[in-house]
Design a protein around this motif. Structure first.
Motif, short mmCIF file in Angstrom:
data_model
loop_
_atom_site.label_atom_id
_atom_site.label_comp_id
_atom_site.label_asym_id
_atom_site.label_seq_id
_atom_site.Cartn_x
_atom_site.Cartn_y
_atom_site.Cartn_z
N MET A 195 0.82 -1.21 0.00
CA MET A 195 0.00 0.00 0.00
C MET A 195 0.86 1.27 0.00
SD MET A 195 -2.96 0.96 2.75
CE MET A 195 -1.79 0.88 4.12
N PHE A 196 1.95 1.26 0.80
CA PHE A 196 2.78 2.46 0.87
C PHE A 196 3.42 2.77 -0.47
CE2 PHE A 196 3.22 0.81 5.37
CZ PHE A 196 2.30 1.70 5.89
N ASP A 197 3.90 1.72 -1.13
CA ASP A 197 4.52 1.89 -2.44
C ASP A 197 3.51 2.44 -3.44
OD1 ASP A 197 5.49 0.84 -5.22
OD2 ASP A 197 7.22 0.62 -3.92
N PHE A 198 2.30 1.90 -3.40
CA PHE A 198 1.26 2.34 -4.34
C PHE A 198 0.95 3.82 -4.16
CE2 PHE A 198 -3.23 3.23 -5.14
CZ PHE A 198 -3.36 2.83 -6.46
N PHE A 199 0.71 4.25 -2.94
CA PHE A 199 0.34 5.65 -2.71
C PHE A 199 1.51 6.59 -2.95
CE2 PHE A 199 -3.20 3.71 -0.29
CZ PHE A 199 -4.24 4.37 -0.93
N PHE A 200 2.73 6.14 -2.68
CA PHE A 200 3.90 7.00 -2.92
C PHE A 200 3.99 7.36 -4.39
CE2 PHE A 200 8.32 7.30 -4.33
CZ PHE A 200 8.75 8.40 -3.58
N TRP A 201 3.84 6.36 -5.27
CA TRP A 201 3.97 6.64 -6.70
C TRP A 201 2.77 7.40 -7.25
CZ3 TRP A 201 8.50 6.69 -8.69
CH2 TRP A 201 9.50 5.89 -8.16
N ARG A 202 1.60 7.28 -6.61
CA ARG A 202 0.48 8.12 -7.04
C ARG A 202 0.76 9.59 -6.71
NH1 ARG A 202 -0.02 3.62 -8.17
NH2 ARG A 202 1.24 4.50 -9.84
N ILE A 203 1.40 9.82 -5.57
CA ILE A 203 1.76 11.20 -5.21
C ILE A 203 2.79 11.74 -6.18
CG2 ILE A 203 2.86 12.61 -3.43
CD1 ILE A 203 1.58 10.73 -1.35
N VAL A 204 3.77 10.90 -6.55
CA VAL A 204 4.79 11.32 -7.51
C VAL A 204 4.14 11.68 -8.85
CG1 VAL A 204 6.75 10.52 -8.89
CG2 VAL A 204 6.66 10.01 -6.44
N GLU A 205 3.16 10.91 -9.27
CA GLU A 205 2.46 11.21 -10.52
C GLU A 205 1.75 12.56 -10.45
OE1 GLU A 205 -0.14 8.04 -11.49
OE2 GLU A 205 1.46 6.57 -11.74
N LEU A 206 1.13 12.85 -9.30
CA LEU A 206 0.45 14.13 -9.15
C LEU A 206 1.43 15.29 -9.19
CD1 LEU A 206 -2.18 13.30 -6.38
CD2 LEU A 206 -2.64 13.80 -8.80
N ILE A 207 2.59 15.12 -8.55
CA ILE A 207 3.61 16.17 -8.54
C ILE A 207 4.13 16.44 -9.94
CG2 ILE A 207 5.94 16.76 -7.74
CD1 ILE A 207 5.30 15.24 -5.16
N ASN A 208 4.30 15.37 -10.71
CA ASN A 208 4.84 15.51 -12.07
C ASN A 208 3.78 15.80 -13.12
OD1 ASN A 208 7.49 14.98 -11.23
ND2 ASN A 208 7.21 12.76 -11.42
N TYR A 209 2.53 15.91 -12.72
CA TYR A 209 1.46 16.12 -13.69
C TYR A 209 1.60 17.49 -14.36
CZ TYR A 209 -3.19 16.89 -15.61
OH TYR A 209 -4.24 17.17 -16.45
N ARG A 210 1.57 17.49 -15.68
CA ARG A 210 1.64 18.73 -16.46
C ARG A 210 0.47 18.72 -17.45
NH1 ARG A 210 4.71 18.90 -12.95
NH2 ARG A 210 6.91 19.53 -12.95
N PRO A 211 -0.56 19.54 -17.21
CA PRO A 211 -1.73 19.51 -18.10
C PRO A 211 -1.40 19.88 -19.53
CG PRO A 211 -1.81 21.39 -16.59
CD PRO A 211 -0.69 20.53 -16.13
#
Length: 558
Positions: A81-97
């Motif tokens: 679970m920790f790994d999953f949520f960590f990479w979702r946060i990374v995706e949000l940080i790197n999101y460029r519309p």
């Protein structure tokens, strides 16, 4: 003072962390024990001990920890679970519309230019093999060009007196489906079988015009424009890539469909992920599948709408734990297998099934369609065999472990004609390394199992990772060229039908079990930093020439 909600949250996280740590420890302990037993057996030289502990089937057999399947490979790393949520946060940080993920253009026309789609060669796919006596091999004077095929794609069906499926306790090794049942198999009345829905419209496809797959043109009897260079149906293999790991594979007229997915959305039209370009065809436009091979139950390999459409019209070959999912949908024509199981294919009307088998082989991945069924079913790969010779390897999804593929080669030998190996969904590398191989590792898988040709799949279909959506195809060709295998490696193209000449020989010299891959250094260029040149002692990979286009068609001969 912590509030009650904070205390509950900390308590849940503590219990989860402890439980997850125990599972990881138990898995690593079992891997170490298996390795120690194998090393002791090897040192002892005792044949019984070697068979019991050092054989690949024992050392890398199915592993179950706390009632769930686990990976018995050192290279695997649990992703909780920790790994999953960590990479979702990374995706949000790197999101460029303003810059879509993986570089996919917003323009549909631009996508279709960058990812061209071809129409499958229906004339080739619908050709029927010349009838032969049971047990005979393809004859020199077979004339596939005069074979007729029905306009509706044929009506071949499995000629079995009953449908069989594995019990919940698992399947048996070397199961003969057309012989008396063993204790682990149960007969199911044919009344459960249901025909495929003959629906010309693929309801899983979006109603958008640009997402509508081309319909199959009306089939005329006979092959009108194939040249003599295309072998007759009984003397060839064909592969047609639909997307992801979904391939329509024909082996001497026997139809296999792998990891079926034809729709344009994995979960729903609202949630996505959405397909980059439309499917090259619908399920109904292809000949009926005789066998469906499912490597694992992730939605991008096991699509609900396609499952419903196929129903009981084909025999489903799946890993342990998948049968109940199909049974809930009214599908009972199912064979469950565990790693290293091997079955003879049952007879099919008007098709030569002599010597054809399927072996279930290991993979390093995971399974699950929602949070609570993680690893409740087995993930796997499959080897299609003919007279004990490996012919087609369907890899499914896997991370790279040399133990897996060296073991497959040791058990089944070299000379596999086609290896269908995933080459996409590998970035960020630290996160996805245990789950998906990259293009260089895919070529290594090819060399490990001693395959003659590599087809790179599982790329360019959905955006599931961070690498550029065109990068896998470019890198797989570069990796093949570095190994001296430029002609033997191909990044698949949507819908293109590839023909591979193949004549089954019961006593083929290439089917020698345990044949090892010879690696020789190119001494003439060793001083210039050249790569090792891989030479296949028995598979004769050096004889594989470049693909040849068939005049007037998108079809190629390999």
């Amino acid at each position: 003072m912590l509030g009650i909600k904070a205390k509950i949250t900390i308590g849940i996280l503590s219990v989860y962390t402890t439980y997850n740590s125990l599972l990881i420890g138990a898995r690593l302990y079992e891997i170490r024990q298996r390795r120690i037993r194998a090393e002791k057996a090897t040192e002892s030289g005792d044949l019984e001990a070697l068979e019991e502990h050092a054989a690949p089937e024992k050392q890398f057999g199915v592993l179950i920890i706390a009632g769930r399947f686990a990976n018995p490979f050192r290279e695997y790393r649990e992703q909780g679970m920790f790994d999953f949520f960590f990479w979702r946060i990374v995706e949000l940080i790197n999101y460029r519309p303003w810059y879509p993920r993986a570089g996919v253009p917003r323009s549909i026309a631009e996508r279709e230019t960058m990812l061209p789609t071809f129409t499958p060669d229906y004339e080739v796919l619908f050709e029927q093999p010349v009838q032969k006596q049971p047990g005979s091999l393809a004859s020199e004077d077979s004339d596939g060009g005069n074979a007729s095929h029905s306009g509706d794609g044929g009506s071949a069906s499995l000629a079995t007196s009953a449908i069989y499926y594995s019990s919940d306790t698992g399947s048996s090794t070397n199961i003969a489906l057309d012989s008396p049942l063993t204790q682990s198999w149960t007969a199911v009345s044919n009344q459960h079988a249901s025909p495929r829905h003959e629906d010309d419209n693929n309801s899983s496809i979006s109603s958008d015009d640009h997402l509508s797959p081309p319909a199959r043109p009306h089939q005329q009897p006979g092959l009108r424009s194939l040249t003599a260079e295309v072998p007759p149906c009984a003397e060839r293999l064909t592969v047609t890539w639909i997307g992801q790991s979904c391939m329509f594979v024909q082996c001497n007229g026997i139809n296999f469909l792998t990891d079926p997915v034809f729709g344009n959305h994995l979960i729903s039209a609202y949630i996505g992920p959405k397909r980059i370009v439309p499917s090259p065809c619908s399920l109904d436009s292809l000949p009926p599948a005789d066998f469906v091979l499912v490597s694992h139950n992730h939605p991008d390999h096991f699509e609900d709408e396609t499952i419903r459409k196929i129903g009981n019209s084909a025999l489903w070959v799946v890993g342990l734990g998948v049968r109940p999912f199909l049974a809930r949908r009214g599908i009972f024509k199912v064979v469950e297998m565990k790693w290293w199981d091997r079955i003879s294919l049952p007879p099919i009307a008007d098709k030569d099934m002599d010597g054809w088998e399927i072996a279930c082989t290991p993979a390093m991945h995971w399974s699950g369609r929602h949070f609570f069924d993680a690893n409740a079913s087995l993930w796997c790969s499959f080897m299609i065999l003919h007279h004990s010779k490996p012919v087609v390897f369907h890899c499914g999804d896997t991370g790279y472990s040399p133990d897996i593929f060296a073991s497959i080669q040791k058990v089944y030998g070299t000379g596999c004609e086609l290896a269908l190996v995933p080459i996409g969904a590998y970035e960020p590398r630290f996160h996805l390394r245990p789950l998906h191989c990259n293009p260089e590792e895919a070529v290594q898988i090819m060399t490990d199992i001693g395959a003659r040709r590599l087809v790179g799949v599982h790329w360019g279909t959905f955006v599931l990772s961070d690498e550029h959506f065109l990068e896998p195809k470019q890198r797989i060709h570069e990796a093949g060229a570095k190994k001296g295998l430029a002609n033997a490696v191909w990044g698949a193209e949507f819908g293109r039908t590839v023909v591979v000449p193949y004549r089954g020989v019961a006593d083929d010299e290439n089917s020698s079990r345990g044949a090892r891959l010879a690696i020789e250094k190119d001494d003439s260029e060793s001083g210039s930093g050249s790569e090792n040149v891989y030479i296949y002692a028995r598979a004769k990979v050096e004889s594989v020439g470049p693909m040849r286009a068939v005049e007037g068609r998108d079809t190629v001969i390999w």
